[in-house]
Design a protein around this motif. Structure first.
Motif, PDB file in Angstrom:
ATOM      1  N   UNK A 158       0.029   1.758  14.874  1.00  0.00           N
ATOM      2  CA  UNK A 158       0.634   2.634  13.876  1.00  0.00           C
ATOM      3  C   UNK A 158       0.021   2.295  12.521  1.00  0.00           C
ATOM      4  N   UNK A 159      -0.136   3.294  11.653  1.00  0.00           N
ATOM      5  CA  UNK A 159      -0.699   3.005  10.339  1.00  0.00           C
ATOM      6  C   UNK A 159       0.261   2.179   9.495  1.00  0.00           C
ATOM      7  N   UNK A 160      -0.298   1.275   8.699  1.00  0.00           N
ATOM      8  CA  UNK A 160       0.476   0.508   7.733  1.00  0.00           C
ATOM      9  C   UNK A 160       0.170   1.043   6.340  1.00  0.00           C
ATOM     10  N   UNK A 161      -1.110   1.000   5.979  1.00  0.00           N
ATOM     11  CA  UNK A 161      -1.518   1.495   4.667  1.00  0.00           C
ATOM     12  C   UNK A 161      -3.028   1.632   4.612  1.00  0.00           C
ATOM     13  N   UNK A 162      -3.509   2.583   3.813  1.00  0.00           N
ATOM     14  CA  UNK A 162      -4.947   2.650   3.586  1.00  0.00           C
ATOM     15  C   UNK A 162      -5.339   1.535   2.617  1.00  0.00           C
ATOM     16  N   UNK A 163      -6.577   1.100   2.678  1.00  0.00           N
ATOM     17  CA  UNK A 163      -7.061   0.200   1.630  1.00  0.00           C
ATOM     18  C   UNK A 163      -7.208   1.025   0.358  1.00  0.00           C
ATOM     19  N   UNK A 164      -6.930   0.453  -0.805  1.00  0.00           N
ATOM     20  CA  UNK A 164      -7.099   1.214  -2.047  1.00  0.00           C
ATOM     21  C   UNK A 164      -8.500   1.823  -2.170  1.00  0.00           C
ATOM     22  N   UNK A 165      -9.489   1.082  -1.697  1.00  0.00           N
ATOM     23  CA  UNK A 165     -10.875   1.566  -1.658  1.00  0.00           C
ATOM     24  C   UNK A 165     -11.448   1.237  -0.290  1.00  0.00           C
ATOM     25  N   UNK A 166     -12.026   2.210   0.432  1.00  0.00           N
ATOM     26  CA  UNK A 166     -12.689   1.872   1.689  1.00  0.00           C
ATOM     27  C   UNK A 166     -13.761   0.810   1.455  1.00  0.00           C
ATOM     28  N   UNK A 167     -13.956  -0.050   2.451  1.00  0.00           N
ATOM     29  CA  UNK A 167     -14.958  -1.106   2.334  1.00  0.00           C
ATOM     30  C   UNK A 167     -16.143  -0.724   3.216  1.00  0.00           C
ATOM     31  N   UNK A 168     -17.239  -0.260   2.603  1.00  0.00           N
ATOM     32  CA  UNK A 168     -18.391   0.193   3.381  1.00  0.00           C
ATOM     33  C   UNK A 168     -19.051  -0.957   4.147  1.00  0.00           C
ATOM     34  N   UNK A 191     -12.226  -9.044   3.113  1.00  0.00           N
ATOM     35  CA  UNK A 191     -12.330  -7.591   3.266  1.00  0.00           C
ATOM     36  C   UNK A 191     -11.215  -6.901   2.485  1.00  0.00           C
ATOM     37  N   UNK A 192     -10.013  -7.442   2.544  1.00  0.00           N
ATOM     38  CA  UNK A 192      -8.920  -6.882   1.744  1.00  0.00           C
ATOM     39  C   UNK A 192      -9.273  -6.904   0.255  1.00  0.00           C
ATOM     40  N   UNK A 193      -9.816  -8.015  -0.208  1.00  0.00           N
ATOM     41  CA  UNK A 193     -10.190  -8.128  -1.621  1.00  0.00           C
ATOM     42  C   UNK A 193     -11.272  -7.106  -1.983  1.00  0.00           C
ATOM     43  N   UNK A 194     -12.258  -6.932  -1.110  1.00  0.00           N
ATOM     44  CA  UNK A 194     -13.309  -5.937  -1.356  1.00  0.00           C
ATOM     45  C   UNK A 194     -12.720  -4.521  -1.423  1.00  0.00           C
ATOM     46  N   UNK A 195     -11.624  -4.309  -0.687  1.00  0.00           N
ATOM     47  CA  UNK A 195     -10.971  -3.014  -0.676  1.00  0.00           C
ATOM     48  C   UNK A 195      -9.893  -2.855  -1.742  1.00  0.00           C
ATOM     49  N   UNK A 196      -9.744  -3.860  -2.611  1.00  0.00           N
ATOM     50  CA  UNK A 196      -8.771  -3.767  -3.695  1.00  0.00           C
ATOM     51  C   UNK A 196      -7.354  -4.117  -3.317  1.00  0.00           C
ATOM     52  N   UNK A 197      -7.172  -4.746  -2.156  1.00  0.00           N
ATOM     53  CA  UNK A 197      -5.838  -5.138  -1.703  1.00  0.00           C
ATOM     54  C   UNK A 197      -5.673  -6.635  -1.910  1.00  0.00           C
ATOM     55  N   UNK A 198      -4.567  -7.037  -2.505  1.00  0.00           N
ATOM     56  CA  UNK A 198      -4.377  -8.437  -2.870  1.00  0.00           C
ATOM     57  C   UNK A 198      -3.446  -9.201  -1.933  1.00  0.00           C
ATOM     58  N   UNK A 199      -2.677  -8.529  -1.087  1.00  0.00           N
ATOM     59  CA  UNK A 199      -1.713  -9.228  -0.270  1.00  0.00           C
ATOM     60  C   UNK A 199      -2.313  -9.703   1.037  1.00  0.00           C
ATOM     61  N   UNK A 200      -1.608 -10.602   1.703  1.00  0.00           N
ATOM     62  CA  UNK A 200      -2.095 -11.236   2.914  1.00  0.00           C
ATOM     63  C   UNK A 200      -1.892 -10.435   4.178  1.00  0.00           C
ATOM     64  N   UNK A 201      -2.171 -11.091   5.270  1.00  0.00           N
ATOM     65  CA  UNK A 201      -2.136 -10.501   6.603  1.00  0.00           C
ATOM     66  C   UNK A 201      -0.812 -10.809   7.274  1.00  0.00           C
ATOM     67  N   UNK A 202      -0.300  -9.841   7.975  1.00  0.00           N
ATOM     68  CA  UNK A 202       0.943 -10.043   8.737  1.00  0.00           C
ATOM     69  C   UNK A 202       0.590 -10.359  10.177  1.00  0.00           C
ATOM     70  N   UNK A 203       1.144 -11.447  10.651  1.00  0.00           N
ATOM     71  CA  UNK A 203       1.017 -11.824  12.059  1.00  0.00           C
ATOM     72  C   UNK A 203       2.396 -11.772  12.670  1.00  0.00           C
ATOM     73  N   UNK A 204       2.453 -11.399  13.929  1.00  0.00           N
ATOM     74  CA  UNK A 204       3.748 -11.343  14.625  1.00  0.00           C
ATOM     75  C   UNK A 204       4.340 -12.723  14.751  1.00  0.00           C
TER      76      UNK A 204
END
Length: 137
Positions: A80-90, A124-137
């Motif tokens: 399921x989608x969570x969120x788009x990256x603010x900027x796609x990371x080519x 990759x998150x930083x390159x895409x302009x996202x500052x928060x971490x990764x969610x693990x189950x």
């Protein structure tokens, strides 16, 4: 997890509010899918045309047998989608960043489902302009 934009796009995933990730016909990719846990976050990667990491999905259902071939070696995973990256990371930006030189996407470009370690995830998150971490189950 990668897809070709003509097969399934980020916009379609968002409109559908989720999908089963099917069509994987590679044993290594299937093993990577089997390792996923419900709630894990994964990247949505658009390949072929303007390849880029587009957004973040979550595993909504862990690996289960392909209903079309229930006794076969390949599985499906619901996402399921969570969120788009603010900027796609080519892909070009990923390849240009020496900190990502050992990322499976760079080393095994044809593999459709691959692991992403925590450091690579953060980069990759930083390159895409996202500052928060990764969610693990």
């Amino acid at each position: 997890m990668k897809t070709e934009p003509d097969d399934y796009s980020w916009d379609q995933l968002v409109a559908d509010k989720g999908t089963n990730w099917s069509g994987v016909r590679n044993h290594q990719a299937a093993a990577n899918m089997k390792a996923m846990k419900k709630g894990d976050h994964v990247f949505f990667y658009r390949s072929v045309k303007d390849p880029a990491v587009m957004g973040i999905m979550k595993v909504a259902r862990e690996a289960y047998p392909n209903p079309k071939e229930p006794d076969g070696p390949f599985v499906w995973v619901d996402v399921a989608p969570v969120e788009p990256l603010p900027e796609p990371v080519p892909l070009a930006a990923i390849k240009a960043d020496t900190r990502l030189h050992d990322l499976a996407l760079v080393r095994q470009s044809r593999l459709s489902v691959m692991p992403v370690g925590e450091l690579h995830w953060q980069l990759i998150c930083a390159l895409g302009g996202k500052k928060t971490g990764r969610k693990k189950a």
